[in-house]
Design a protein around this motif. Structure first.
Motif, PDB file in Angstrom:
ATOM      1  N   HIS A 217      59.931  31.477  88.749  1.00 44.53           N
ATOM      2  CA  HIS A 217      60.111  30.106  89.233  1.00 44.53           C
ATOM      3  C   HIS A 217      58.805  29.324  89.281  1.00 44.53           C
ATOM      4  CE1 HIS A 217      64.370  29.944  90.631  1.00 44.53           C
ATOM      5  NE2 HIS A 217      64.239  31.262  90.536  1.00 44.53           N
ATOM      6  N   ILE A 218      57.687  30.049  89.415  1.00 42.44           N
ATOM      7  CA  ILE A 218      56.372  29.418  89.409  1.00 42.44           C
ATOM      8  C   ILE A 218      55.486  30.176  88.432  1.00 42.44           C
ATOM      9  CG2 ILE A 218      54.353  28.748  90.771  1.00 42.44           C
ATOM     10  CD1 ILE A 218      56.109  28.813  93.258  1.00 42.44           C
ATOM     11  N   VAL A 219      54.825  29.426  87.543  1.00 46.26           N
ATOM     12  CA  VAL A 219      53.913  30.040  86.574  1.00 46.26           C
ATOM     13  C   VAL A 219      52.569  29.321  86.685  1.00 46.26           C
ATOM     14  CG1 VAL A 219      53.516  30.703  84.184  1.00 46.26           C
ATOM     15  CG2 VAL A 219      55.875  30.477  85.032  1.00 46.26           C
ATOM     16  N   TYR A 220      51.541  30.067  87.063  1.00 48.10           N
ATOM     17  CA  TYR A 220      50.217  29.486  87.268  1.00 48.10           C
ATOM     18  C   TYR A 220      49.387  29.562  85.985  1.00 48.10           C
ATOM     19  CZ  TYR A 220      51.440  30.216  92.183  1.00 48.10           C
ATOM     20  OH  TYR A 220      52.079  30.217  93.389  1.00 48.10           O
ATOM     21  N   GLY A 221      48.735  28.461  85.648  1.00 47.03           N
ATOM     22  CA  GLY A 221      47.746  28.464  84.584  1.00 47.03           C
ATOM     23  C   GLY A 221      46.403  28.835  85.187  1.00 47.03           C
ATOM     24  N   VAL A 222      45.852  29.972  84.770  1.00 47.55           N
ATOM     25  CA  VAL A 222      44.625  30.500  85.377  1.00 47.55           C
ATOM     26  C   VAL A 222      43.524  30.600  84.326  1.00 47.55           C
ATOM     27  CG1 VAL A 222      43.597  32.435  86.627  1.00 47.55           C
ATOM     28  CG2 VAL A 222      45.988  31.816  87.040  1.00 47.55           C
ATOM     29  N   ARG A 223      42.357  30.085  84.671  1.00 46.78           N
ATOM     30  CA  ARG A 223      41.209  30.155  83.757  1.00 46.78           C
ATOM     31  C   ARG A 223      40.687  31.584  83.637  1.00 46.78           C
ATOM     32  NH1 ARG A 223      37.160  25.377  85.497  1.00 46.78           N
ATOM     33  NH2 ARG A 223      35.976  26.345  83.822  1.00 46.78           N
ATOM     34  N   LYS A 224      40.407  32.013  82.403  1.00 48.49           N
ATOM     35  CA  LYS A 224      39.856  33.347  82.201  1.00 48.49           C
ATOM     36  C   LYS A 224      38.425  33.440  82.710  1.00 48.49           C
ATOM     37  CE  LYS A 224      42.554  34.440  78.040  1.00 48.49           C
ATOM     38  NZ  LYS A 224      42.470  34.710  76.564  1.00 48.49           N
ATOM     39  N   GLU A 225      37.662  32.358  82.520  1.00 48.14           N
ATOM     40  CA  GLU A 225      36.251  32.338  82.908  1.00 48.14           C
ATOM     41  C   GLU A 225      35.812  30.898  83.116  1.00 48.14           C
ATOM     42  OE1 GLU A 225      34.537  34.417  79.692  1.00 48.14           O
ATOM     43  OE2 GLU A 225      35.275  33.038  78.164  1.00 48.14           O
ATOM     44  N   ARG A 226      34.551  30.704  83.518  1.00 48.18           N
ATOM     45  CA  ARG A 226      34.042  29.365  83.807  1.00 48.18           C
ATOM     46  C   ARG A 226      32.793  29.055  82.971  1.00 48.18           C
ATOM     47  NH1 ARG A 226      35.581  26.305  88.067  1.00 48.18           N
ATOM     48  NH2 ARG A 226      37.368  27.093  89.245  1.00 48.18           N
ATOM     49  N   LYS A 227      32.844  29.357  81.676  1.00 49.08           N
ATOM     50  CA  LYS A 227      31.697  29.125  80.808  1.00 49.08           C
ATOM     51  C   LYS A 227      31.385  27.643  80.620  1.00 49.08           C
ATOM     52  CE  LYS A 227      31.783  33.363  78.046  1.00 49.08           C
ATOM     53  NZ  LYS A 227      31.906  33.949  76.679  1.00 49.08           N
ATOM     54  N   THR A 228      32.397  26.794  80.712  1.00 50.19           N
ATOM     55  CA  THR A 228      32.185  25.362  80.489  1.00 50.19           C
ATOM     56  C   THR A 228      31.629  24.657  81.722  1.00 50.19           C
ATOM     57  OG1 THR A 228      34.491  24.890  81.098  1.00 50.19           O
ATOM     58  CG2 THR A 228      34.018  25.251  78.760  1.00 50.19           C
ATOM     59  N   ASP A 229      31.617  25.326  82.874  1.00 48.88           N
ATOM     60  CA  ASP A 229      31.107  24.710  84.107  1.00 48.88           C
ATOM     61  C   ASP A 229      29.595  24.815  84.181  1.00 48.88           C
ATOM     62  OD1 ASP A 229      33.633  24.097  84.875  1.00 48.88           O
ATOM     63  OD2 ASP A 229      33.814  25.664  86.399  1.00 48.88           O
ATOM     64  N   LYS A 230      28.980  23.815  84.797  1.00 49.97           N
ATOM     65  CA  LYS A 230      27.559  23.897  85.090  1.00 49.97           C
ATOM     66  C   LYS A 230      27.351  24.913  86.205  1.00 49.97           C
ATOM     67  CE  LYS A 230      26.573  19.171  83.637  1.00 49.97           C
ATOM     68  NZ  LYS A 230      26.070  17.828  84.033  1.00 49.97           N
ATOM     69  N   PHE A 231      26.105  25.386  86.340  1.00 51.57           N
ATOM     70  CA  PHE A 231      25.802  26.470  87.277  1.00 51.57           C
ATOM     71  C   PHE A 231      26.241  26.128  88.701  1.00 51.57           C
ATOM     72  CE2 PHE A 231      22.962  28.453  90.378  1.00 51.57           C
ATOM     73  CZ  PHE A 231      23.148  29.794  90.081  1.00 51.57           C
ATOM     74  N   PHE A 232      25.908  24.914  89.163  1.00 52.15           N
ATOM     75  CA  PHE A 232      26.219  24.534  90.543  1.00 52.15           C
ATOM     76  C   PHE A 232      27.722  24.518  90.778  1.00 52.15           C
ATOM     77  CE2 PHE A 232      27.188  21.258  93.732  1.00 52.15           C
ATOM     78  CZ  PHE A 232      26.493  21.780  94.813  1.00 52.15           C
ATOM     79  N   LYS A 233      28.472  23.894  89.858  1.00 47.29           N
ATOM     80  CA  LYS A 233      29.922  23.819  90.028  1.00 47.29           C
ATOM     81  C   LYS A 233      30.553  25.207  89.967  1.00 47.29           C
ATOM     82  CE  LYS A 233      34.072  21.468  88.394  1.00 47.29           C
ATOM     83  NZ  LYS A 233      34.654  20.502  87.433  1.00 47.29           N
ATOM     84  N   LYS A 234      30.054  26.042  89.091  1.00 46.02           N
ATOM     85  CA  LYS A 234      30.595  27.392  88.962  1.00 46.02           C
ATOM     86  C   LYS A 234      30.405  28.180  90.256  1.00 46.02           C
ATOM     87  CE  LYS A 234      30.125  31.573  86.148  1.00 46.02           C
ATOM     88  NZ  LYS A 234      29.431  32.185  84.992  1.00 46.02           N
ATOM     89  N   GLN A 235      29.194  28.100  90.826  1.00 44.31           N
ATOM     90  CA  GLN A 235      28.900  28.854  92.042  1.00 44.31           C
ATOM     91  C   GLN A 235      29.698  28.328  93.237  1.00 44.31           C
ATOM     92  OE1 GLN A 235      26.994  31.689  92.179  1.00 44.31           O
ATOM     93  NE2 GLN A 235      27.000  31.454  89.954  1.00 44.31           N
ATOM     94  N   THR A 236      29.756  27.000  93.384  1.00 45.00           N
ATOM     95  CA  THR A 236      30.485  26.425  94.523  1.00 45.00           C
ATOM     96  C   THR A 236      31.974  26.726  94.423  1.00 45.00           C
ATOM     97  OG1 THR A 236      30.554  24.293  93.337  1.00 45.00           O
ATOM     98  CG2 THR A 236      28.814  24.600  94.988  1.00 45.00           C
TER      99      THR A 236
END
Length: 318
Positions: A127-146
Motif C-alpha cells: 500500500h505504501i512504496v518508498y523511494g529511497v536514495r542509495k547514496e548521497r554523492k550529489t549532495d555537498k558535504f554540509f548537506k550530506k552530514q546534516t
C-alpha cells in the motif's frame, strides 16, 4: 490488493518552477505514455501539478499544459501554503480518481524510471512504496552530514522514519483516506506514512543533478523542517528539559556547598568568576528550556485554531 492496470496519479508540488516545468511535464508524459502502452497502468492515469502560490509564471505554464494534454490537471492554491500542504492538496484530488498516487518534486532529481517498480510493488499488495536514495554523492558535504545527523536524531528520539527517504513515494487510495484522518496542522508526512501501517516496501535509486532552477530548501528552511519533524513526533525534548533542570539543580547545590565550605574553612573571599559563571550557566539553561517549551506551546497555539491546511483557488481539470 492486486490490480492489473491501476489508475495512477502523479502529484508534483510546484513553487516558482517556470524554468523546468515544461521539461518535467514532457518527461513524465513520455514515461506515462510508455507505461500505458505496455499495460503497466490504466489509460486514464494522470498528472497533477499543484501551484503552491508561485510568484513567477508557473501557473500560466500549468494552465497551458492542461489545455494541451487532457491528462495533466492543474490545481492553484490561493497562496503559498508550503510543500507538505501542496502535497496534501494533490493527494486529496488524486485519491478520488485513482487507485494509487505517487508524489515527486518538480525538479525530477528523483529518478522517474523507478515509478514502474513502485507500481509493480503496488500490484504485489504493497500500500505504501518508498523511494529511497542509495547514496548521497550529489549532495555537498554540509548537506550530506546534516541530513545524516537528522535521520540519526529522529531515530534517537523514537520517531519511525525511513532513512534517506524524502517525499518520493507511492500510496494507495486506501492509505490516503486514512492519511486525512490525521488532522494536525503541523504536518510532517515522512513521519506520518510509517504510522499508518499496511504493507510497505522500499525501492532504491540514484538521485540526479538538478537541471534548472534553484533548490526550494535553503538552510533556514531545512532547519525549520527538521524542527517541525522533531517536535511533531517526539516529546523527548521536553524530557531533556526536565533532565537539564534536575542537572542544574544538582550543580547549584554543589556550588552552594562549595561556597559555604570556602567561607568557613578556607578563609577566602569568593571571586568574580565563582559568581558570574554559575549565573551565566543557569541563565543559558533556562533560555534553552524556554525555547524548547515555546516550540511546543506554539504548536498547540496553531492546532487549536483549526485553520485550513490549504485553500484551492482554481482547478484545471479536463
Amino acid at each position: 490488493m492486486s490490480i492489473k492496470k491501476p489508475i495512477l496519479g502523479i502529484i508534483l508540488p510546484c513553487y516558482n518552477e517556470q524554468e523546468i516545468l515544461e521539461t518535467t511535464s514532457k518527461q513524465l508524459s513520455i514515461l506515462m505514455q510508455d507505461l500505458k502502452d505496455r499495460g503497466v497502468i490504466c489509460l486514464s492515469s494522470f498528472i497533477v501539478l499543484v501551484n503552491d502560490g508561485s510568484k513567477d509564471k508557473t501557473w500560466d505554464i500549468i494552465s497551458k499544459l492542461s489545455e494541451i494534454n487532457k491528462h495533466i490537471i492543474g490545481i492553484k492554491l490561493s497562496r503559498n501554503f508550503g510543500h507538505q500542504n501542496a502535497l496534501l492538496a494533490g493527494l486529496k484530488y488524486s485519491s478520488t480518481k485513482s487507485d494509487c498516487s505517487i508524489t515527486i518534486d518538480a525538479d525530477l532529481q528523483d529518478d522517474i524510471h523507478v515509478i514502474e517498480d513502485m507500481v509493480n510493488a503496488f500490484n504485489q499488495g504493497n500500500h505504501i512504496v518508498y523511494g529511497v536514495r542509495k547514496e548521497r554523492k550529489t549532495d555537498k558535504f554540509f548537506k550530506k552530514q546534516t541530513a545524516q545527523y537528522f535521520y540519526k536524531v529522529m531515530k534517537m528520539l523514537g520517531v519511525e522514519i525511513i532513512y534517506n527517504h524524502a517525499d518520493y513515494r507511492l500510496a494507495s487510495s486506501e492509505v490516503i483516506k486514512h492519511l486525512f484522518r490525521f488532522e494536525e496542522v503541523n504536518l510532517f508526512l515522512r513521519g506520518i506514512f510509517p504510522l499508518i501501517g499496511f504493507k510497505q516496501k522500499s525501492v532504491y535509486y540514484n538521485r540526479l543533478e538538478r537541471t534548472a532552477g534553484e533548490t526550494k530548501y535553503p538552510l533556514n528552511k531545512m532547519i525549520a523542517f527538521a524542527l517541525e519533524g522533531i517536535t511533531s513526533f517526539s516529546i523527548k525534548p521536553l524530557r531533556v528539559v526536565t533532565q537539564l533542570g534536575l542537572l542544574t539543580f544538582i550543580i547549584s547545590i554543589i556550588l552552594a556547598l562549595y561556597s559555604l565550605y570556602s567561607y568557613l574553612f578556607l578563609e577566602t573571599v569568593p571571586g568574580w568568576t565563582s559568581i558570574t559563571l554559575p549565573i551565566y550557566f543557569i541563565s543559558g539553561v533556562q533560555l534553552l528550556c524556554m525555547g524548547i517549551l515555546g516550540e511546543y506551546i506554539g504548536k498547540l497555539y496553531k492546532e487549536t485554531k483549526k485553520r485550513p491546511r490549504y485553500i484551492i483557488e482554481e482547478t484545471r481539470d479536463n
